[in-house]
Design a protein around this motif. Structure first.
Motif, short mmCIF file in Angstrom:
data_model
loop_
_atom_site.label_atom_id
_atom_site.label_comp_id
_atom_site.label_asym_id
_atom_site.label_seq_id
_atom_site.Cartn_x
_atom_site.Cartn_y
_atom_site.Cartn_z
N ALA A 68 0.83 -1.21 0.00
CA ALA A 68 0.00 0.00 0.00
C ALA A 68 0.87 1.25 0.00
CB ALA A 68 -0.93 -0.01 1.21
N LEU A 69 1.96 1.23 0.74
CA LEU A 69 2.88 2.36 0.79
C LEU A 69 3.49 2.61 -0.58
CD1 LEU A 69 4.54 4.48 2.40
CD2 LEU A 69 6.18 2.64 2.86
N ALA A 70 3.92 1.54 -1.24
CA ALA A 70 4.53 1.69 -2.56
C ALA A 70 3.55 2.34 -3.54
CB ALA A 70 4.99 0.33 -3.08
N ASP A 71 2.31 1.90 -3.51
CA ASP A 71 1.29 2.47 -4.41
C ASP A 71 1.03 3.93 -4.07
OD1 ASP A 71 1.06 0.06 -5.73
OD2 ASP A 71 -0.70 -0.60 -4.59
N GLU A 72 0.98 4.24 -2.76
CA GLU A 72 0.72 5.61 -2.33
C GLU A 72 1.83 6.56 -2.78
OE1 GLU A 72 0.58 8.17 1.86
OE2 GLU A 72 0.50 5.98 1.91
N VAL A 73 3.08 6.15 -2.60
CA VAL A 73 4.21 7.00 -2.97
C VAL A 73 4.27 7.18 -4.48
CG1 VAL A 73 6.73 7.18 -2.96
CG2 VAL A 73 5.53 6.40 -0.91
N SER A 74 4.06 6.10 -5.22
CA SER A 74 4.08 6.18 -6.67
C SER A 74 2.96 7.09 -7.19
CB SER A 74 3.96 4.79 -7.28
OG SER A 74 3.99 4.85 -8.69
N HIS A 75 1.80 7.00 -6.57
CA HIS A 75 0.67 7.82 -6.99
C HIS A 75 0.96 9.30 -6.70
CE1 HIS A 75 -3.47 9.03 -7.76
NE2 HIS A 75 -3.46 9.68 -6.60
N HIS A 76 1.57 9.58 -5.55
CA HIS A 76 1.81 10.98 -5.17
C HIS A 76 2.86 11.63 -6.07
CE1 HIS A 76 2.06 14.41 -2.39
NE2 HIS A 76 3.36 14.40 -2.65
N TYR A 77 3.96 10.93 -6.33
CA TYR A 77 5.06 11.52 -7.08
C TYR A 77 5.08 11.15 -8.56
CZ TYR A 77 7.19 12.79 -2.59
OH TYR A 77 7.44 13.33 -1.35
N GLY A 78 4.36 10.09 -8.91
CA GLY A 78 4.40 9.63 -10.28
C GLY A 78 5.58 8.74 -10.61
N ARG A 79 6.45 8.53 -9.62
CA ARG A 79 7.63 7.68 -9.82
C ARG A 79 8.26 7.39 -8.47
NH1 ARG A 79 11.58 10.60 -13.51
NH2 ARG A 79 13.08 9.06 -12.75
N VAL A 80 9.08 6.36 -8.44
CA VAL A 80 9.92 6.06 -7.27
C VAL A 80 11.31 5.74 -7.80
CG1 VAL A 80 10.28 4.65 -5.22
CG2 VAL A 80 7.95 5.11 -6.01
N ASP A 81 12.32 6.45 -7.32
CA ASP A 81 13.68 6.27 -7.82
C ASP A 81 14.58 5.47 -6.89
OD1 ASP A 81 13.43 7.95 -10.24
OD2 ASP A 81 13.13 9.57 -8.79
N ILE A 82 14.40 5.68 -5.59
CA ILE A 82 15.32 5.08 -4.61
C ILE A 82 14.52 4.52 -3.45
CG2 ILE A 82 17.28 5.49 -3.06
CD1 ILE A 82 17.92 7.99 -4.73
#
Length: 238
Positions: free
Chosen positions: A61-75
């Motif tokens: 759920a955290l991964a989806d939330e962060v990806s949704h907020h920023y549009g990407r996850v780099d690190i």
């Protein structure tokens, strides 16, 4: 994305990456503590989040939330962990329940976080995972036998996943020696002074030393994966 971002090493890593221009998500088990930590970062588009590394569903759920907020996850930086000082010869004190908890928090949680964030890290073609290990995984000297084994498992995980997730995700470990934090209950300034005397560089590590190594993984060590960066002042040489 820093799991365990309210701890000394996690916060120092977040602060260092924020100064380099990154948007940082700091997670902890307490919402207020995470919010306070995120608010103390250098100005930027930062977030606080609650996550439990033992709960794979919360990590997804955290991964989806962060990806949704920023549009990407780099690190993804895995700094969450715990331990308890138990003499290695006291076999009965290291009971099954504690062994399971140590491996759940210090190994399974890191793997579960990588599993949850991998699709998002892979999507940008240049993802990075940094796990914070310990030289205990190499020396067999640490707070207890199970902790040493779990940290050795992180070294192996870096090799396995560095191979398996390449070329789109790099996986590295940063492996400190003694660090001046409250991570190991019961260790005081006297312990640190003794450790400093037996360390070739004559001091124990600071959280910033580990944070600098994490930042290097993201910036200057661009051709490294599947390996462990030791940041211990030479302690494992002793």
């Amino acid at each position: 994305m820093i799991l365990g971002g309210t701890g000394a090493i996690g916060f120092a890593a977040g602060e260092t990456l924020a100064r380099l221009g990154a948007s940082v998500v700091l997670t902890g088990r307490d919402a207020d503590e995470a919010a306070s930590a995120a608010a103390a970062l250098p100005a930027g588009n930062h977030l606080a989040a609650v996550a439990e590394v033992a709960d794979s569903a919360s990590l997804r759920a955290l991964a989806d939330e962060v990806s949704h907020h920023y549009g990407r996850v780099d690190i993804l930086v895995n700094t969450a962990g715990f331990t308890r000082a138990i003499p290695h010869a006291d076999l009965d004190a290291l009971d099954d329940a504690l062994i399971d908890e140590l491996f759940t928090i210090n190994w399974r949680g890191q793997f579960a976080a990588i599993r949850a964030f991998a699709p998002h890290l892979r999507a940008n073609g240049d993802g990075l995972v940094v796990n914070v290990g310990s030289i205990a995984g190499r020396t067999g000297q640490g707070s207890n036998v199970a902790y040493c084994a779990a940290k050795a498992g992180l070294d192996v995980m870096a090799m396995s996943l560095g191979r398996a997730l390449a070329p789109h995700i790099r996986v590295l470990n940063v492996s400190p020696g003694v660090v001046d934090t409250a991570f190991v209950p019961g260790r005081d300034s006297g312990f640190n002074e003794r450790a400093a005397k037996s360390t070739p560089l004559k001091r124990v590590g600071q959280a910033q030393d580990v944070a600098d190594a994490i930042a290097a993984c993201a910036t200057s060590l661009r051709f490294a994966t599947g390996t462990t960066i030791v940041v211990d002042g030479g302690r494992q040489l002793g």
